[in-house]
Motif scaffolding. Sequence first.
Motif, mmCIF file in Angstrom:
data_model
loop_
_atom_site.group_PDB
_atom_site.id
_atom_site.type_symbol
_atom_site.label_atom_id
_atom_site.label_comp_id
_atom_site.label_asym_id
_atom_site.label_seq_id
_atom_site.Cartn_x
_atom_site.Cartn_y
_atom_site.Cartn_z
ATOM 1 N N LYS A 1 0.887 -1.199 0.024
ATOM 2 C CA LYS A 1 -0.144 -0.133 -0.016
ATOM 3 C C LYS A 1 0.954 1.175 0.070
ATOM 4 O O LYS A 1 0.515 2.313 -0.568
ATOM 5 C CB LYS A 1 -0.790 0.163 1.170
ATOM 6 N N ASP B 1 2.005 2.093 -3.337
ATOM 7 C CA ASP B 1 1.009 2.261 -4.431
ATOM 8 C C ASP B 1 0.920 1.338 -5.389
ATOM 9 O O ASP B 1 0.570 1.612 -6.494
ATOM 10 C CB ASP B 1 1.113 3.602 -4.656
ATOM 11 N N GLN C 1 -0.675 -1.669 -7.350
ATOM 12 C CA GLN C 1 -1.824 -2.412 -7.709
ATOM 13 C C GLN C 1 -2.105 -3.833 -7.191
ATOM 14 O O GLN C 1 -3.276 -4.151 -6.999
ATOM 15 C CB GLN C 1 -2.338 -2.250 -9.200
#
Length: 59
Positions: free
Chosen positions: A29, A32, A34
Amino acid sequence: MNFRSEHSVHYYAGEYLKQKGVTTDNISKSMDHQNISITQTYLKAFDNSVLNNGIEILV
């Protein structure tokens, strides 16, 4: 380690957080990503014994 590339910075940051006990999900997370498999690829990219030695020197 060459920290001039985005890949190197991402890899080092992920490995450092892993060494500090941050979960792979939270590392993913924070980067970032996916998909958590992307993070797992960064975390498995190099031999951990070499990285552990480097991290110990820096910390």
